[in-house]
Scaffold this motif. Structure first.
Motif, PDB file in Angstrom:
ATOM      1  N   ALA A 410     -74.780  17.675 -41.880  1.00 46.59           N
ATOM      2  CA  ALA A 410     -74.331  17.914 -43.250  1.00 46.59           C
ATOM      3  C   ALA A 410     -75.298  18.781 -44.037  1.00 46.59           C
ATOM      4  O   ALA A 410     -74.928  19.333 -45.074  1.00 46.59           O
ATOM      5  N   GLN A 411     -76.524  18.931 -43.555  1.00 48.97           N
ATOM      6  CA  GLN A 411     -77.493  19.784 -44.258  1.00 48.97           C
ATOM      7  C   GLN A 411     -77.200  21.259 -44.071  1.00 48.97           C
ATOM      8  O   GLN A 411     -77.752  22.093 -44.772  1.00 48.97           O
ATOM      9  N   SER A 412     -76.332  21.590 -43.120  1.00 51.72           N
ATOM     10  CA  SER A 412     -76.025  22.992 -42.831  1.00 51.72           C
ATOM     11  C   SER A 412     -74.665  23.356 -43.416  1.00 51.72           C
ATOM     12  O   SER A 412     -73.620  22.911 -42.938  1.00 51.72           O
ATOM     13  N   THR A 413     -74.676  24.159 -44.465  1.00 51.78           N
ATOM     14  CA  THR A 413     -73.401  24.608 -45.045  1.00 51.78           C
ATOM     15  C   THR A 413     -72.669  25.527 -44.072  1.00 51.78           C
ATOM     16  O   THR A 413     -71.434  25.569 -44.056  1.00 51.78           O
ATOM     17  N   ARG A 414     -73.433  26.246 -43.240  1.00 48.89           N
ATOM     18  CA  ARG A 414     -72.790  27.117 -42.255  1.00 48.89           C
ATOM     19  C   ARG A 414     -72.012  26.301 -41.235  1.00 48.89           C
ATOM     20  O   ARG A 414     -70.909  26.676 -40.829  1.00 48.89           O
ATOM     21  N   MET A 415     -72.574  25.158 -40.825  1.00 50.63           N
ATOM     22  CA  MET A 415     -71.878  24.276 -39.900  1.00 50.63           C
ATOM     23  C   MET A 415     -70.543  23.816 -40.480  1.00 50.63           C
ATOM     24  O   MET A 415     -69.501  23.863 -39.830  1.00 50.63           O
ATOM     25  N   LEU A 416     -70.556  23.397 -41.747  1.00 55.42           N
ATOM     26  CA  LEU A 416     -69.331  22.916 -42.381  1.00 55.42           C
ATOM     27  C   LEU A 416     -68.303  24.028 -42.501  1.00 55.42           C
ATOM     28  O   LEU A 416     -67.109  23.817 -42.263  1.00 55.42           O
ATOM     29  N   ARG A 417     -68.765  25.225 -42.847  1.00 52.22           N
ATOM     30  CA  ARG A 417     -67.826  26.361 -42.961  1.00 52.22           C
ATOM     31  C   ARG A 417     -67.206  26.699 -41.613  1.00 52.22           C
ATOM     32  O   ARG A 417     -66.006  26.981 -41.518  1.00 52.22           O
ATOM     33  N   MET A 418     -68.013  26.688 -40.556  1.00 48.99           N
ATOM     34  CA  MET A 418     -67.506  27.039 -39.229  1.00 48.99           C
ATOM     35  C   MET A 418     -66.537  25.987 -38.710  1.00 48.99           C
ATOM     36  O   MET A 418     -65.544  26.306 -38.048  1.00 48.99           O
ATOM     37  N   LEU A 419     -66.822  24.704 -38.998  1.00 46.37           N
ATOM     38  CA  LEU A 419     -65.888  23.655 -38.589  1.00 46.37           C
ATOM     39  C   LEU A 419     -64.558  23.807 -39.314  1.00 46.37           C
ATOM     40  O   LEU A 419     -63.485  23.659 -38.712  1.00 46.37           O
ATOM     41  N   GLU A 420     -64.635  24.107 -40.600  1.00 47.92           N
ATOM     42  CA  GLU A 420     -63.400  24.307 -41.375  1.00 47.92           C
ATOM     43  C   GLU A 420     -62.626  25.518 -40.847  1.00 47.92           C
ATOM     44  O   GLU A 420     -61.395  25.473 -40.685  1.00 47.92           O
ATOM     45  N   GLU A 421     -63.349  26.573 -40.557  1.00 45.95           N
ATOM     46  CA  GLU A 421     -62.715  27.788 -40.031  1.00 45.95           C
ATOM     47  C   GLU A 421     -62.056  27.522 -38.685  1.00 45.95           C
ATOM     48  O   GLU A 421     -60.919  27.944 -38.433  1.00 45.95           O
ATOM     49  N   ARG A 422     -62.760  26.792 -37.798  1.00 43.66           N
ATOM     50  CA  ARG A 422     -62.198  26.506 -36.474  1.00 43.66           C
ATOM     51  C   ARG A 422     -60.974  25.595 -36.575  1.00 43.66           C
ATOM     52  O   ARG A 422     -60.012  25.741 -35.827  1.00 43.66           O
ATOM     53  N   LEU A 423     -61.018  24.653 -37.525  1.00 36.63           N
ATOM     54  CA  LEU A 423     -59.895  23.737 -37.719  1.00 36.63           C
ATOM     55  C   LEU A 423     -58.635  24.490 -38.127  1.00 36.63           C
ATOM     56  O   LEU A 423     -57.525  24.164 -37.692  1.00 36.63           O
ATOM     57  N   LYS A 424     -58.811  25.533 -38.946  1.00 35.61           N
ATOM     58  CA  LYS A 424     -57.658  26.324 -39.388  1.00 35.61           C
ATOM     59  C   LYS A 424     -57.147  27.261 -38.300  1.00 35.61           C
ATOM     60  O   LYS A 424     -55.938  27.486 -38.175  1.00 35.61           O
ATOM     61  N   GLU A 425     -58.067  27.802 -37.490  1.00 37.45           N
ATOM     62  CA  GLU A 425     -57.685  28.830 -36.524  1.00 37.45           C
ATOM     63  C   GLU A 425     -57.306  28.278 -35.162  1.00 37.45           C
ATOM     64  O   GLU A 425     -56.594  28.939 -34.405  1.00 37.45           O
ATOM     65  N   GLU A 426     -57.772  27.068 -34.818  1.00 39.01           N
ATOM     66  CA  GLU A 426     -57.528  26.522 -33.490  1.00 39.01           C
ATOM     67  C   GLU A 426     -56.051  26.183 -33.304  1.00 39.01           C
ATOM     68  O   GLU A 426     -55.521  25.278 -33.938  1.00 39.01           O
ATOM     69  N   ASP A 427     -55.379  26.927 -32.451  1.00 42.84           N
ATOM     70  CA  ASP A 427     -53.962  26.671 -32.198  1.00 42.84           C
ATOM     71  C   ASP A 427     -53.680  26.457 -30.715  1.00 42.84           C
ATOM     72  O   ASP A 427     -52.530  26.357 -30.297  1.00 42.84           O
ATOM     73  N   GLU A 428     -54.763  26.376 -29.907  1.00 44.49           N
ATOM     74  CA  GLU A 428     -54.597  26.257 -28.461  1.00 44.49           C
ATOM     75  C   GLU A 428     -54.902  24.867 -27.947  1.00 44.49           C
ATOM     76  O   GLU A 428     -54.315  24.418 -26.970  1.00 44.49           O
ATOM     77  N   ASP A 429     -55.793  24.159 -28.611  1.00 43.89           N
ATOM     78  CA  ASP A 429     -56.311  22.908 -28.064  1.00 43.89           C
ATOM     79  C   ASP A 429     -56.255  21.809 -29.117  1.00 43.89           C
ATOM     80  O   ASP A 429     -56.969  21.850 -30.121  1.00 43.89           O
ATOM     81  N   VAL A 430     -55.411  20.806 -28.885  1.00 46.22           N
ATOM     82  CA  VAL A 430     -55.269  19.689 -29.821  1.00 46.22           C
ATOM     83  C   VAL A 430     -56.544  18.851 -29.871  1.00 46.22           C
ATOM     84  O   VAL A 430     -56.969  18.403 -30.935  1.00 46.22           O
ATOM     85  N   VAL A 431     -57.180  18.646 -28.702  1.00 47.31           N
ATOM     86  CA  VAL A 431     -58.381  17.811 -28.640  1.00 47.31           C
ATOM     87  C   VAL A 431     -59.504  18.428 -29.467  1.00 47.31           C
ATOM     88  O   VAL A 431     -60.265  17.717 -30.131  1.00 47.31           O
ATOM     89  N   THR A 432     -59.614  19.758 -29.447  1.00 45.18           N
ATOM     90  CA  THR A 432     -60.635  20.431 -30.253  1.00 45.18           C
ATOM     91  C   THR A 432     -60.410  20.152 -31.731  1.00 45.18           C
ATOM     92  O   THR A 432     -61.341  19.809 -32.466  1.00 45.18           O
ATOM     93  N   ARG A 433     -59.170  20.281 -32.173  1.00 43.07           N
ATOM     94  CA  ARG A 433     -58.858  20.027 -33.590  1.00 43.07           C
ATOM     95  C   ARG A 433     -59.169  18.577 -33.965  1.00 43.07           C
ATOM     96  O   ARG A 433     -59.713  18.303 -35.036  1.00 43.07           O
ATOM     97  N   GLU A 434     -58.811  17.650 -33.077  1.00 41.33           N
ATOM     98  CA  GLU A 434     -59.037  16.240 -33.387  1.00 41.33           C
ATOM     99  C   GLU A 434     -60.521  15.913 -33.530  1.00 41.33           C
ATOM    100  O   GLU A 434     -60.920  15.164 -34.426  1.00 41.33           O
ATOM    101  N   ASN A 435     -61.336  16.478 -32.656  1.00 47.06           N
ATOM    102  CA  ASN A 435     -62.776  16.209 -32.731  1.00 47.06           C
ATOM    103  C   ASN A 435     -63.405  16.851 -33.955  1.00 47.06           C
ATOM    104  O   ASN A 435     -64.300  16.273 -34.580  1.00 47.06           O
ATOM    105  N   ILE A 436     -62.955  18.056 -34.313  1.00 47.43           N
ATOM    106  CA  ILE A 436     -63.478  18.701 -35.522  1.00 47.43           C
ATOM    107  C   ILE A 436     -63.064  17.910 -36.752  1.00 47.43           C
ATOM    108  O   ILE A 436     -63.870  17.665 -37.659  1.00 47.43           O
ATOM    109  N   LEU A 437     -61.802  17.489 -36.786  1.00 50.95           N
ATOM    110  CA  LEU A 437     -61.322  16.690 -37.917  1.00 50.95           C
ATOM    111  C   LEU A 437     -62.074  15.373 -38.003  1.00 50.95           C
ATOM    112  O   LEU A 437     -62.468  14.918 -39.086  1.00 50.95           O
ATOM    113  N   GLY A 438     -62.325  14.751 -36.841  1.00 51.56           N
ATOM    114  CA  GLY A 438     -63.079  13.501 -36.832  1.00 51.56           C
ATOM    115  C   GLY A 438     -64.479  13.676 -37.388  1.00 51.56           C
ATOM    116  O   GLY A 438     -64.970  12.841 -38.159  1.00 51.56           O
ATOM    117  N   ALA A 439     -65.142  14.783 -36.999  1.00 50.45           N
ATOM    118  CA  ALA A 439     -66.499  15.043 -37.507  1.00 50.45           C
ATOM    119  C   ALA A 439     -66.484  15.258 -39.018  1.00 50.45           C
ATOM    120  O   ALA A 439     -67.327  14.717 -39.752  1.00 50.45           O
TER     121      ALA A 439
END
Length: 624
Positions: A410-439
């Motif tokens: 949580a100390q890295s704003t870049r980490m949070l931005r990249m997770l949010e970006e990947r969550l929006k763009e990930e359309d190939e792998d459901v498991v990836t989205r679920e783990n990002i959403l869980g984090a």
């Protein structure tokens, strides 16, 4: 004898090849003549022709990669086929490799008709810079190469006088000629007989086996010392118990003659029976004058939950090499490394072992949360390989499952931005989205209540989105929507906005359709909506972070290691064996305690909010 006859032709060919290599000309003639006389055929496959052909192909591939500026292909072939003893052992090879790195670093500047691709150029310069900081650092004291250590930091090397020679038309052809001569010399020297190769490989295998046995011996000795300490402790406790028993027998005999046992004496006996950690506290806090108190405390001290496990610390790792391979390695290697690092965290024993693993990850900034370089482990979220993306998402979710890991991420704003970006763009792998959403959901555990005031600025929009999500077809999100509504409705301004838009009527529509749990949660939300409490999040103190820590639990979910996408092939390393074989570091485990907020604060059954769990976890029975 049957096995010898089955492979006789190949064995004779191996002998002939070695005699030819060692220039035993007379012996070779006699050997060939005798084989012919006895009708012993010589296999042609053991000769050097096949190796010569393969060597030529490798040389051509290296030269082609040099001409095309294909940096990755060239150095992959270079490291695979040029022995490390040659690359690191002689100044000729080191100097040639240095100039080869320069060639690929400036290739785009010399061969781009227009402006070179900026991203590709930056990547090449970054690769050259990494080389200078690692392997190339050995030549930093050589006058010939010293000016080139400034190359990565010069904005336009083409016009800099120090690098004028590099951009002359004759520089690259001369370097290519040196490379061709070097390769011809190396591969000619490497065409050793197969018999000699077999001998060397057997010796290397013995050496590796010896190293493994030595490592096992060290581990066995460490375990032996641990068991010896436990034995000594048990023996000391046994002697102490015998002494206390003898005293108690004497006391019982004394009571026969009418001598009473005082509470002070009983207290001293119990203090001797308790462990060192409990003696002082229990001796002063327990009322030994009440019958049964001492015996109850003694039995409680032997409860199964108090048994201490002697769990060894895991070996330390070379994190610099690990991160380098995570950035520059092949996609398959990256996936296996991410999997192994995750397993090391998820399968470790809760307590000191897991804390030490996480501490090492954080201290070495494993995920590059604090790095500002263009190439970092975080960039794997944008990898073209869906396996790499998923395995990094799983590792991030594993970090987020632990309080200290959440604080690190949580100390890295870049980490949070990249997770949010990947969550929006990930359309190939459901498991990836679920783990990002869980984090991302778990990060909310560290948020102070005052952060909710951000919602007050756009209350109408937030309430509309949440009310729309209440009717979403994915029922797994409903508890999160309910929790969010319940939370933000504690702010008076948002309550007023919700009443104005008729939120109660919307909620009651869902009461008719929902199950018992859903109805219960919505009733709590309506109660919060109609509340007149004037407590506003703005007034919350910064000290609430301490309260957050008390509820910052550590729960490692089983979903993190389910349905693995990759399996090791025969001879391929994976998991802890991969880490300890290829990335073993200096032993730096200190086992120092980390601050953990583990107070067991339990929520009332009347509260609708609970700890976030990875969405996929609901499928395996994790309650929301």
């Amino acid at each position: 004898m049957g096995d010898v006859l089955a492979h006789e032709s190949e064995l004779l060919a191996l002998v002939k090849e070695y005699l030819d290599f060692a220039e035993f000309e007379d012996t070779l003639k006699t050997f060939s003549k005798e084989c012919k006389m006895k009708g012993k055929p010589l296999s042609k496959t053991a000769g050097g022709s096949l190796r010569d052909s393969k060597s030529l192909i490798i040389q051509k591939d290296l030269i082609a990669a040099f001409d095309n500026g294909d940096q990755k292909v060239f150095f992959d072939l270079w490291e695979e086929h040029v022995p490390s003893s040659v690359r690191d052992g002689g100044s000729l090879a080191q100097k040639l490799e240095f100039y080869l790195h320069i060639h690929f670093a400036i290739y785009l500047l010399k061969h781009s008709a227009g402006r070179p691709d900026r991203e590709d150029l930056d990547e090449r310069i970054s690769y050259f810079k990494t080389y200078l900081e690692t392997k190339g650092a050995a030549l930093s004291q050589t006058t010939e190469f010293l000016p080139f250590y400034a190359l990565p930091f010069v904005p336009n090397p083409m016009v800099h006088p120090s690098f004028k020679e590099l951009f002359q038309d004759s520089w690259a052809p001369e370097l290519k000629l040196k490379l061709e001569k070097f390769l011809a010399l190396i591969f000619k020297a490497s065409n050793t007989p197969k018999l000699l190769t077999l001998y060397k490989e057997n010796g290397q295998n013995n050496k590796e086996m010896s190293q493994q046995l030595h490592q096992q011996l060290i581990e066995a000795e460490r375990r032996s010392m641990a068991y010896l300490k436990r034995y000594n402790k048990i023996q000391a406790d046994y002697h102490n118990l015998i002494g206390v028993t003898a005293e108690l027998v004497d006391s019982l005999e004394a009571t026969v003659s009418g001598k009473m046992i005082t509470p002070e004496y009983l207290q001293s006996v119990c203090v001797r029976l308790f462990s060192n950690q409990m003696r002082q506290s229990l001796a002063h806090s327990v009322d030994f004058t009440r019958p049964g108190t001492a015996s109850t405390m003694l039995r409680a001290s032997l409860a199964p939950g108090r048994k201490l496990k002697d769990v060894p610390l895991l070996p330390s790792l070379d994190y610099e090499k690990l991160k380098k391979d995570l950035i520059w390695g092949s996609d398959r290697l990256k996936a296996f490394l991410l999997q192994a690092l995750r397993w090391r965290l998820t399968t470790s024993h809760p307590g000191e072992q897991r804390e030490t693993v996480l501490e090492a990850y954080i201290d070495n900034d494993l995920l590059d949360c604090h790095s500002h370089g263009q190439r970092s482990v975080l960039q794997l979220l944008r990898s073209k390989s869906h396996v790499v993306r998923q395995y990094l998402a799983r590792l991030v979710n594993a970090f987020a499952s632990l309080a200290e890991g959440r604080l690190y991420l949580a100390q890295s704003t870049r980490m949070l931005r990249m997770l949010e970006e990947r969550l929006k763009e990930e359309d190939e792998d459901v498991v990836t989205r679920e783990n990002i959403l869980g984090a991302l959901q778990k990060f909310s555990l560290r948020c102070q209540p005052c952060r909710k005031n951000m919602c007050a600025k756009v209350a109408g929009l937030v309430l509309k989105v949440l009310s729309d999500l209440l009717g979403h077809e994915n029922h797994e999100i409903q508890p999160y929507v309910n929790g969010a509504l319940y939370s933000i409705l504690s702010i008076p301004s948002i309550r007023e906005e919700a009443r104005a838009m008729g939120m109660e009527d919307i909620l009651r529509c869902f009461i008719k359709e929902g199950n018992a749990e859903m109805v219960r949660q919505i009733e709590f939300i309506i109660k919060q909506l109609n509340s007149e409490e004037q407590v506003d999040g703005v007034l919350e103190s910064d000290d609430d972070e301490e309260e957050d820590d008390e509820e910052d639990h550590d729960i490692m979910e089983a979903d993190l290691d389910k349905d693995e996408l990759i399996q090791p092939q025969l001879g391929e390393l994976s998991g802890e064996k991969l880490l300890t074989t290829e990335y073993l570091g200096i032993m730096t485990n200190t086992g120092k305690a980390r601050r953990k907020g583990l107070a067991g604060v339990q929520r009332s059954a009347d509260e609708p909010l609970c700890r976030p769990v990875t969405p996929g976890g609901h499928r395996t029975g994790y309650p929301v």
